[in-house]
Design a protein around this motif. Sequence first.
Motif, PDB file in Angstrom:
ATOM      1  N   LYS A 299      -0.329  15.249  -1.855  1.00 48.31           N
ATOM      2  CA  LYS A 299      -0.096  16.683  -2.082  1.00 48.31           C
ATOM      3  C   LYS A 299      -1.242  17.293  -2.892  1.00 48.31           C
ATOM      4  O   LYS A 299      -1.636  18.430  -2.662  1.00 48.31           O
ATOM      5  N   ILE A 300      -1.756  16.538  -3.840  1.00 54.45           N
ATOM      6  CA  ILE A 300      -2.840  17.060  -4.688  1.00 54.45           C
ATOM      7  C   ILE A 300      -4.117  17.244  -3.881  1.00 54.45           C
ATOM      8  O   ILE A 300      -4.788  18.263  -3.974  1.00 54.45           O
ATOM      9  N   LEU A 301      -4.433  16.222  -3.066  1.00 55.96           N
ATOM     10  CA  LEU A 301      -5.735  16.227  -2.387  1.00 55.96           C
ATOM     11  C   LEU A 301      -5.663  16.706  -0.939  1.00 55.96           C
ATOM     12  O   LEU A 301      -6.691  16.754  -0.266  1.00 55.96           O
ATOM     13  N   ASP A 302      -4.446  17.022  -0.476  1.00 61.00           N
ATOM     14  CA  ASP A 302      -4.257  17.493   0.890  1.00 61.00           C
ATOM     15  C   ASP A 302      -4.889  16.512   1.893  1.00 61.00           C
ATOM     16  O   ASP A 302      -5.639  16.901   2.789  1.00 61.00           O
ATOM     17  N   THR A 303      -4.601  15.244   1.678  1.00 59.50           N
ATOM     18  CA  THR A 303      -5.153  14.181   2.524  1.00 59.50           C
ATOM     19  C   THR A 303      -4.014  13.228   2.862  1.00 59.50           C
ATOM     20  O   THR A 303      -3.101  13.054   2.064  1.00 59.50           O
ATOM     21  N   SER A 304      -4.080  12.607   4.048  1.00 62.28           N
ATOM     22  CA  SER A 304      -2.974  11.745   4.462  1.00 62.28           C
ATOM     23  C   SER A 304      -2.896  10.480   3.600  1.00 62.28           C
ATOM     24  O   SER A 304      -3.903  10.050   3.023  1.00 62.28           O
ATOM     25  N   VAL A 305      -1.686   9.908   3.553  1.00 60.95           N
ATOM     26  CA  VAL A 305      -1.463   8.692   2.763  1.00 60.95           C
ATOM     27  C   VAL A 305      -2.371   7.560   3.258  1.00 60.95           C
ATOM     28  O   VAL A 305      -2.959   6.822   2.462  1.00 60.95           O
ATOM     29  N   GLY A 306      -2.504   7.435   4.579  1.00 66.27           N
ATOM     30  CA  GLY A 306      -3.344   6.375   5.162  1.00 66.27           C
ATOM     31  C   GLY A 306      -4.789   6.492   4.699  1.00 66.27           C
ATOM     32  O   GLY A 306      -5.412   5.500   4.324  1.00 66.27           O
ATOM     33  N   ALA A 307      -5.305   7.705   4.700  1.00 65.54           N
ATOM     34  CA  ALA A 307      -6.696   7.924   4.280  1.00 65.54           C
ATOM     35  C   ALA A 307      -6.872   7.606   2.801  1.00 65.54           C
ATOM     36  O   ALA A 307      -7.894   7.058   2.397  1.00 65.54           O
ATOM     37  N   LEU A 308      -5.845   7.930   2.005  1.00 64.07           N
ATOM     38  CA  LEU A 308      -5.930   7.656   0.570  1.00 64.07           C
ATOM     39  C   LEU A 308      -5.923   6.153   0.298  1.00 64.07           C
ATOM     40  O   LEU A 308      -6.665   5.659  -0.554  1.00 64.07           O
ATOM     41  N   LYS A 309      -5.086   5.421   1.071  1.00 62.08           N
ATOM     42  CA  LYS A 309      -5.039   3.962   0.902  1.00 62.08           C
ATOM     43  C   LYS A 309      -6.395   3.358   1.248  1.00 62.08           C
ATOM     44  O   LYS A 309      -6.901   2.488   0.545  1.00 62.08           O
ATOM     45  N   ALA A 310      -6.975   3.834   2.362  1.00 60.90           N
ATOM     46  CA  ALA A 310      -8.283   3.326   2.782  1.00 60.90           C
ATOM     47  C   ALA A 310      -9.336   3.662   1.728  1.00 60.90           C
ATOM     48  O   ALA A 310     -10.160   2.820   1.352  1.00 60.90           O
ATOM     49  N   SER A 311      -9.269   4.886   1.224  1.00 61.20           N
ATOM     50  CA  SER A 311     -10.232   5.344   0.233  1.00 61.20           C
ATOM     51  C   SER A 311     -10.150   4.490  -1.037  1.00 61.20           C
ATOM     52  O   SER A 311     -11.168   4.087  -1.602  1.00 61.20           O
ATOM     53  N   TYR A 312      -8.927   4.197  -1.455  1.00 58.48           N
ATOM     54  CA  TYR A 312      -8.733   3.388  -2.666  1.00 58.48           C
ATOM     55  C   TYR A 312      -9.268   1.978  -2.464  1.00 58.48           C
ATOM     56  O   TYR A 312      -9.939   1.420  -3.330  1.00 58.48           O
ATOM     57  N   HIS A 313      -8.971   1.430  -1.298  1.00 57.04           N
ATOM     58  CA  HIS A 313      -9.419   0.069  -1.004  1.00 57.04           C
ATOM     59  C   HIS A 313     -10.954  -0.010  -1.026  1.00 57.04           C
ATOM     60  O   HIS A 313     -11.530  -0.947  -1.581  1.00 57.04           O
ATOM     61  N   ILE A 314     -11.598   0.981  -0.420  1.00 62.69           N
ATOM     62  CA  ILE A 314     -13.074   1.004  -0.392  1.00 62.69           C
ATOM     63  C   ILE A 314     -13.609   1.130  -1.827  1.00 62.69           C
ATOM     64  O   ILE A 314     -14.545   0.427  -2.213  1.00 62.69           O
ATOM     65  N   ALA A 315     -12.980   1.996  -2.613  1.00 59.67           N
ATOM     66  CA  ALA A 315     -13.421   2.205  -4.008  1.00 59.67           C
ATOM     67  C   ALA A 315     -13.297   0.905  -4.807  1.00 59.67           C
ATOM     68  O   ALA A 315     -14.210   0.540  -5.555  1.00 59.67           O
ATOM     69  N   VAL A 316     -12.164   0.210  -4.627  1.00 62.39           N
ATOM     70  CA  VAL A 316     -11.941  -1.048  -5.360  1.00 62.39           C
ATOM     71  C   VAL A 316     -13.028  -2.063  -4.999  1.00 62.39           C
ATOM     72  O   VAL A 316     -13.587  -2.741  -5.872  1.00 62.39           O
ATOM     73  N   LYS A 317     -13.347  -2.156  -3.718  1.00 62.00           N
ATOM     74  CA  LYS A 317     -14.382  -3.116  -3.283  1.00 62.00           C
ATOM     75  C   LYS A 317     -15.730  -2.793  -3.917  1.00 62.00           C
ATOM     76  O   LYS A 317     -16.430  -3.674  -4.410  1.00 62.00           O
ATOM     77  N   LYS A 318     -16.085  -1.510  -3.915  1.00 61.85           N
ATOM     78  CA  LYS A 318     -17.381  -1.112  -4.491  1.00 61.85           C
ATOM     79  C   LYS A 318     -17.423  -1.398  -5.989  1.00 61.85           C
ATOM     80  O   LYS A 318     -18.424  -1.878  -6.509  1.00 61.85           O
TER      81      LYS A 318
END
Lengths: 128, 185
Positions: free
Chosen positions: B157-176
Amino acid sequence: MKKEDEILKKCGTGNPFIVPEGYFETFTTRIMDSLPEKKMSPITKIKPTMIIWHRRRLSWLYMAAAFFGLVVTFSFVYKKDNRHILSAQEQQAKVNVQQQLSDQDIEMMVDNSHMDDYTLYQYLSDAK
Amino acid sequence: MKKSAYNEEEVLSMLQQEETQRQAFEKIVNKYSEQLYWQVRRMVNSHDDANDLMQNVFIKAWLNIDNFRGESRISTWLYRIASNECITFINKKKNEQNISLSDPDAEIAREIEGDAYFNGKSAEGLLQRALSTLPEKQRIVFTLKYFKEMKYETMSKILDTSVGALKASYHIAVKKIATFVEEDI
């Protein structure tokens, strides 16, 4: 998530930052003092539009044209609504699939897909 | 200012009346300023920048409070304003400074190390340096999930982005971040 646990173990969740002394104690006062004066938005009252009917000049021709216009508008709106409903259903189905994906599914997709980070992100977020 | 009891329904009701609107907003500032500040600070690193952004966030919220319909929580609305302000600020700064793409990490590290209110030698400092190398949206997602343990649905709701995209984004961030931390130790 294994990598997340590694980060937690090595770095924790502590805060490396500090703020000037007394910063938060006076914060609300400073913000409130900096706010501009403002009046609440009045509720917009919609004035009824004056419609002038030239009753005497209204012929059957005008009435027929108006009726035809209504039929065309109604059929257009009806078709548009149907398309909208379909699109909303498709959207809901997509959201459901995305929400059902577990963290592990997402990790597997990210790790095994041949897309770069940005493309994958765009795909999953519908390029928002 | 001392933190007083906060009741969202009461505050929402006070916001509807002109005579109590300012008082209600004061309660909102008092309730959310600290947590919002730390979110903004982790995004922009510098205290001075965070302070300026916080002022902008609350002024924008105040000027638009009449349009707030209560369809989401006040905190969600404020986080949304703050996230947008941070993204705009970071992009503007990038353009102004024209940071060299050959070594952006060194530039960021130099900038945050120079802040008098930052302890860069700590493990938390290392994590913040790693965080600063992420693209701004990944940075927001990581901060909200890792530090605040926010649910993806709220973040959506805050970022107006789908849950799936947020999960992917978090996973990529954690790896980096994991790679950055491993290389540094």
